[in-house]
Write a protein that holds these residues in place. Sequence first.
Motif, PDB file in Angstrom:
ATOM      1  N   ASP A 218       0.829  -1.203   0.000  1.00 12.58           N
ATOM      2  CA  ASP A 218       0.000   0.000   0.000  1.00 12.58           C
ATOM      3  C   ASP A 218       0.863   1.251   0.000  1.00 12.58           C
ATOM      4  N   PHE A 219       0.374   2.259  -0.663  1.00 12.81           N
ATOM      5  CA  PHE A 219       0.994   3.576  -0.642  1.00 12.81           C
ATOM      6  C   PHE A 219       0.336   4.343   0.495  1.00 12.81           C
ATOM      7  N   GLU A 220       1.130   4.822   1.425  1.00 12.66           N
ATOM      8  CA  GLU A 220       0.594   5.493   2.604  1.00 12.66           C
ATOM      9  C   GLU A 220       1.159   6.898   2.717  1.00 12.66           C
ATOM     10  N   ILE A 221       0.301   7.813   3.128  1.00  7.62           N
ATOM     11  CA  ILE A 221       0.748   9.176   3.395  1.00  7.62           C
ATOM     12  C   ILE A 221       0.215   9.609   4.751  1.00  7.62           C
ATOM     13  N   SER A 222       0.906  10.558   5.358  1.00  9.48           N
ATOM     14  CA  SER A 222       0.379  11.209   6.553  1.00  9.48           C
ATOM     15  C   SER A 222       0.449  12.702   6.314  1.00  9.48           C
ATOM     16  N   PHE A 223      -0.520  13.411   6.839  1.00 11.47           N
ATOM     17  CA  PHE A 223      -0.583  14.841   6.592  1.00 11.47           C
ATOM     18  C   PHE A 223      -1.067  15.575   7.832  1.00 11.47           C
ATOM     19  N   ILE A 224      -0.740  16.849   7.869  1.00 11.21           N
ATOM     20  CA  ILE A 224      -1.188  17.726   8.952  1.00 11.21           C
ATOM     21  C   ILE A 224      -2.454  18.419   8.482  1.00 11.21           C
ATOM     22  N   ASN A 225      -3.423  18.511   9.367  1.00 15.86           N
ATOM     23  CA  ASN A 225      -4.666  19.190   9.042  1.00 15.86           C
ATOM     24  C   ASN A 225      -4.585  20.666   9.393  1.00 15.86           C
ATOM     25  N   ASP A 226      -5.276  21.465   8.606  1.00 12.81           N
ATOM     26  CA  ASP A 226      -5.449  22.860   8.992  1.00 12.81           C
ATOM     27  C   ASP A 226      -6.624  22.913   9.983  1.00 12.81           C
ATOM     28  N   GLU A 227      -6.869  24.059  10.561  1.00 11.85           N
ATOM     29  CA  GLU A 227      -7.894  24.140  11.595  1.00 11.85           C
ATOM     30  C   GLU A 227      -9.311  23.971  11.054  1.00 11.85           C
ATOM     31  N   SER A 228      -9.493  24.063   9.757  1.00  9.22           N
ATOM     32  CA  SER A 228     -10.806  23.830   9.152  1.00  9.22           C
ATOM     33  C   SER A 228     -10.976  22.386   8.695  1.00  9.22           C
ATOM     34  N   LEU A 229      -9.949  21.560   8.872  1.00  9.91           N
ATOM     35  CA  LEU A 229      -9.945  20.146   8.466  1.00  9.91           C
ATOM     36  C   LEU A 229     -10.187  19.965   6.971  1.00  9.91           C
ATOM     37  N   ASN A 230      -9.691  20.869   6.154  1.00  2.00           N
ATOM     38  CA  ASN A 230      -9.907  20.779   4.708  1.00  2.00           C
ATOM     39  C   ASN A 230      -9.296  19.519   4.103  1.00  2.00           C
ATOM     40  N   ALA A 231      -8.069  19.178   4.480  1.00  3.26           N
ATOM     41  CA  ALA A 231      -7.421  17.989   3.916  1.00  3.26           C
ATOM     42  C   ALA A 231      -8.167  16.725   4.328  1.00  3.26           C
ATOM     43  N   TRP A 232      -8.487  16.602   5.625  1.00  2.00           N
ATOM     44  CA  TRP A 232      -9.200  15.431   6.124  1.00  2.00           C
ATOM     45  C   TRP A 232     -10.565  15.325   5.447  1.00  2.00           C
ATOM     46  N   SER A 233     -11.269  16.447   5.321  1.00  2.00           N
ATOM     47  CA  SER A 233     -12.592  16.460   4.689  1.00  2.00           C
ATOM     48  C   SER A 233     -12.524  16.058   3.217  1.00  2.00           C
ATOM     49  N   SER A 234     -11.477  16.491   2.528  1.00  2.00           N
ATOM     50  CA  SER A 234     -11.321  16.127   1.114  1.00  2.00           C
ATOM     51  C   SER A 234     -11.174  14.624   0.952  1.00  2.00           C
ATOM     52  N   VAL A 235     -10.348  14.007   1.792  1.00  2.00           N
ATOM     53  CA  VAL A 235     -10.153  12.552   1.708  1.00  2.00           C
ATOM     54  C   VAL A 235     -11.414  11.829   2.168  1.00  2.00           C
ATOM     55  N   TYR A 236     -12.086  12.348   3.186  1.00  2.00           N
ATOM     56  CA  TYR A 236     -13.325  11.732   3.662  1.00  2.00           C
ATOM     57  C   TYR A 236     -14.391  11.739   2.568  1.00  2.00           C
ATOM     58  N   LYS A 237     -14.545  12.869   1.908  1.00  2.00           N
ATOM     59  CA  LYS A 237     -15.520  12.999   0.813  1.00  2.00           C
ATOM     60  C   LYS A 237     -15.188  12.017  -0.308  1.00  2.00           C
ATOM     61  N   TRP A 238     -13.901  11.889  -0.608  1.00  2.00           N
ATOM     62  CA  TRP A 238     -13.426  10.950  -1.628  1.00  2.00           C
ATOM     63  C   TRP A 238     -13.740   9.518  -1.209  1.00  2.00           C
ATOM     64  N   LYS A 239     -13.449   9.189   0.046  1.00  2.00           N
ATOM     65  CA  LYS A 239     -13.695   7.840   0.566  1.00  2.00           C
ATOM     66  C   LYS A 239     -15.189   7.524   0.561  1.00  2.00           C
ATOM     67  N   ARG A 240     -16.010   8.486   0.944  1.00  2.00           N
ATOM     68  CA  ARG A 240     -17.464   8.272   0.947  1.00  2.00           C
ATOM     69  C   ARG A 240     -17.986   7.982  -0.463  1.00  2.00           C
ATOM     70  N   ALA A 241     -17.432   8.661  -1.461  1.00  2.00           N
ATOM     71  CA  ALA A 241     -17.870   8.434  -2.840  1.00  2.00           C
ATOM     72  C   ALA A 241     -17.567   7.015  -3.294  1.00  2.00           C
ATOM     73  N   LEU A 242     -16.564   6.385  -2.699  1.00  2.00           N
ATOM     74  CA  LEU A 242     -16.175   5.019  -3.071  1.00  2.00           C
ATOM     75  C   LEU A 242     -16.953   3.944  -2.327  1.00  2.00           C
ATOM     76  N   SER A 243     -17.657   4.309  -1.258  1.00  2.00           N
ATOM     77  CA  SER A 243     -18.304   3.296  -0.430  1.00  2.00           C
ATOM     78  C   SER A 243     -19.526   2.707  -1.131  1.00  2.00           C
ATOM     79  N   PRO A 244     -19.789   1.409  -0.915  1.00  2.00           N
ATOM     80  CA  PRO A 244     -20.888   0.726  -1.608  1.00  2.00           C
ATOM     81  C   PRO A 244     -22.253   1.362  -1.375  1.00  2.00           C
ATOM     82  N   ASP A 245     -22.497   1.915  -0.182  1.00  2.00           N
ATOM     83  CA  ASP A 245     -23.809   2.510   0.059  1.00  2.00           C
ATOM     84  C   ASP A 245     -24.015   3.784  -0.751  1.00  2.00           C
ATOM     85  N   ASN A 246     -22.951   4.360  -1.304  1.00  2.00           N
ATOM     86  CA  ASN A 246     -23.101   5.522  -2.177  1.00  2.00           C
ATOM     87  C   ASN A 246     -23.258   5.108  -3.637  1.00  2.00           C
ATOM     88  N   LEU A 247     -22.767   3.943  -3.977  1.00  2.00           N
ATOM     89  CA  LEU A 247     -22.891   3.471  -5.354  1.00  2.00           C
ATOM     90  C   LEU A 247     -24.316   3.018  -5.645  1.00  2.00           C
TER      91      LEU A 247
END
Length: 146
Positions: free
Chosen positions: A64-93
């Motif tokens: 697996d390719f793994e990254i770690s990142f620091i979040n800004d106080e608005s959680l923009n990076a975490w939210s971007s990956v979360y939104k991406w992950k949600r789009a991939l989940s079976p209940d969204n398909l």
Amino acid sequence: MNSNKVLNTSFLSGSHFTFSVKDLPDLQFNIQSCNLPGVSSEPVVAPVSTGYLKSAGDHLFYDDFEISFINDESLNAWSSVYKWKRALSPDNLLGENSNQYKQYIEEYGSVYREATLFVLTNSLNVNIVVNFFNIFPISLEGLQFS
């Protein structure tokens, strides 16, 4: 002339890199670490009269390719990956959340991304470019507040 001479005495630094994911600009400057995935193969085992003979494998397996990142106080990076992950989940398909999937596809074009890892020299010049195609998140770790 000695052919065993080391030509490049500048060693690779683990902190000289940049990483970007197409369409996720919030991650580009917040990456703390990432890895270049390992590659392995299983040997092919063939029976012979004295037992078994192993030969080079015919399929490559990538870690697996793994990254770690620091979040800004608005959680923009975490939210971007979360939104991406949600789009991939079976209940969204399928089912009641399929509109979220459709909206994500309309906004970004695909749930798969292209990414680039730039390994830099000690002078901070691009030395190696590693392109990743069709990447997607398989996990997003929680945030610890203490």
